[in-house]
Design an enzyme around this catalytic site. Sequence first.
Site, PDB file in Angstrom:
ATOM      1  N   CYS A 135       0.862  -1.189   0.000  1.00  0.00           N
ATOM      2  CA  CYS A 135       0.000   0.000   0.000  1.00  0.00           C
ATOM      3  C   CYS A 135       0.898   1.238   0.000  1.00  0.00           C
ATOM      4  O   CYS A 135       2.060   1.164  -0.430  1.00  0.00           O
ATOM      5  CB  CYS A 135      -0.993  -0.016   1.161  1.00  0.00           C
ATOM      6  SG  CYS A 135      -0.253  -0.001   2.804  1.00  0.00           S
ATOM      7  N   ASN A 169       2.129   1.483   4.489  1.00  0.00           N
ATOM      8  CA  ASN A 169       2.393   0.200   5.174  1.00  0.00           C
ATOM      9  C   ASN A 169       2.055   0.258   6.668  1.00  0.00           C
ATOM     10  O   ASN A 169       2.663  -0.430   7.475  1.00  0.00           O
ATOM     11  CB  ASN A 169       3.856  -0.246   4.974  1.00  0.00           C
ATOM     12  CG  ASN A 169       4.136  -1.701   5.353  1.00  0.00           C
ATOM     13  OD1 ASN A 169       5.228  -2.027   5.805  1.00  0.00           O
ATOM     14  ND2 ASN A 169       3.171  -2.587   5.173  1.00  0.00           N
ATOM     15  N   CYS A 222      -1.655   0.842   7.408  1.00  0.00           N
ATOM     16  CA  CYS A 222      -3.104   0.567   7.492  1.00  0.00           C
ATOM     17  C   CYS A 222      -3.481  -0.679   6.696  1.00  0.00           C
ATOM     18  O   CYS A 222      -3.741  -1.735   7.275  1.00  0.00           O
ATOM     19  CB  CYS A 222      -3.910   1.760   6.993  1.00  0.00           C
ATOM     20  SG  CYS A 222      -3.623   3.288   7.913  1.00  0.00           S
ATOM     21  N   ARG A 223      -3.513  -0.580   5.377  1.00  0.00           N
ATOM     22  CA  ARG A 223      -4.080  -1.663   4.573  1.00  0.00           C
ATOM     23  C   ARG A 223      -3.159  -2.869   4.388  1.00  0.00           C
ATOM     24  O   ARG A 223      -3.583  -4.013   4.653  1.00  0.00           O
ATOM     25  CB  ARG A 223      -4.496  -1.121   3.193  1.00  0.00           C
ATOM     26  CG  ARG A 223      -5.648  -0.145   3.269  1.00  0.00           C
ATOM     27  CD  ARG A 223      -5.775   0.649   1.980  1.00  0.00           C
ATOM     28  NE  ARG A 223      -4.623   1.526   1.764  1.00  0.00           N
ATOM     29  CZ  ARG A 223      -4.398   2.229   0.677  1.00  0.00           C
ATOM     30  NH1 ARG A 223      -5.253   2.146  -0.322  1.00  0.00           N
ATOM     31  NH2 ARG A 223      -3.344   3.020   0.577  1.00  0.00           N
ATOM     32  N   SER A 224      -1.929  -2.660   3.913  1.00  0.00           N
ATOM     33  CA  SER A 224      -1.123  -3.852   3.573  1.00  0.00           C
ATOM     34  C   SER A 224      -0.703  -4.696   4.781  1.00  0.00           C
ATOM     35  O   SER A 224      -0.697  -5.928   4.672  1.00  0.00           O
ATOM     36  CB  SER A 224       0.075  -3.491   2.681  1.00  0.00           C
ATOM     37  OG  SER A 224       0.964  -2.627   3.332  1.00  0.00           O
ATOM     38  N   ASP A 233      -8.229   3.784   0.925  1.00  0.00           N
ATOM     39  CA  ASP A 233      -7.302   4.249   1.961  1.00  0.00           C
ATOM     40  C   ASP A 233      -8.103   4.836   3.133  1.00  0.00           C
ATOM     41  O   ASP A 233      -8.807   5.829   2.962  1.00  0.00           O
ATOM     42  CB  ASP A 233      -6.413   5.326   1.317  1.00  0.00           C
ATOM     43  CG  ASP A 233      -5.365   5.847   2.275  1.00  0.00           C
ATOM     44  OD1 ASP A 233      -5.443   5.543   3.484  1.00  0.00           O
ATOM     45  OD2 ASP A 233      -4.468   6.557   1.805  1.00  0.00           O
TER      46      ASP A 233
HETATM   47  P1  4NP Z   1      -1.875   2.851   4.053  1.00  0.00           P
HETATM   48  O1  4NP Z   1      -2.528   4.199   4.590  1.00  0.00           O
HETATM   49  O2  4NP Z   1      -1.276   3.152   2.702  1.00  0.00           O
HETATM   50  O3  4NP Z   1      -3.044   1.917   3.944  1.00  0.00           O
HETATM   51  O4  4NP Z   1      -0.852   2.417   5.079  1.00  0.00           O
HETATM   52  C1  4NP Z   1      -1.842   5.414   4.689  1.00  0.00           C
HETATM   53  C2  4NP Z   1      -0.937   5.605   5.694  1.00  0.00           C
HETATM   54  C3  4NP Z   1      -0.283   6.825   5.824  1.00  0.00           C
HETATM   55  C4  4NP Z   1      -0.548   7.837   4.912  1.00  0.00           C
HETATM   56  C5  4NP Z   1      -1.450   7.632   3.885  1.00  0.00           C
HETATM   57  C6  4NP Z   1      -2.092   6.416   3.774  1.00  0.00           C
HETATM   58  N1  4NP Z   1       0.089   9.101   5.064  1.00  0.00           N
HETATM   59  O5  4NP Z   1      -0.254  10.018   4.320  1.00  0.00           O
HETATM   60  O6  4NP Z   1       0.995   9.224   5.911  1.00  0.00           O
END
Ligand code: 4NP
Length: 157
Positions: free
Chosen positions: A7, A10, A12-14, A122
Amino acid sequence: MKVLFVCLGNICRSPLAEALFLHHLDVRSLKAHFEIDSCGTGNWHAGELPDPRTIKSAKKNGIEMNHRARQINPSDIHHYDYLFAMDHSNLENLHTMFPEHTDKIVLLTHYSDKYKGQIIPDPYFGDEEGFDAVFNLLNDVNEELVLFFADKQQASK
Ligand code: 4NP
């Protein structure tokens, strides 16, 4: 079989996709046949535990998480058989990084009958409900993905 979930951050989703895929492998006693990990295309959260909202959503469903975030690195494309992207932005980033290997980089829902072509949204800038919705979606998609790999493995015997 080596599988990498990817993702943006790294956190939240992955890492949740990784934990749920592992859970469904475990339920079917298939863990020994797989090596799995997750990473982000970005490096802002490298070394961090998952987002507290992801940990909370997983914990209330009986899933423990202790992954530490890391950014994708060039050797990953050679090491892993499949790279699963959560959304089109992740997919495009990976295709740009590894233009010679686009065949093994697909959306997480690519092999799903129920969700093919859909993205894992996201949840980072949303509320806890969004995190629970992502949990439910990842749980369902990854159960189907484990069954897909199990069938594939059976067919190759
Ligand atoms: P992820 O979510 O890609 O599912 O881990 C996010 C985590 C952090 C951010 C964006 C999306 N950020 O902007 O820091």
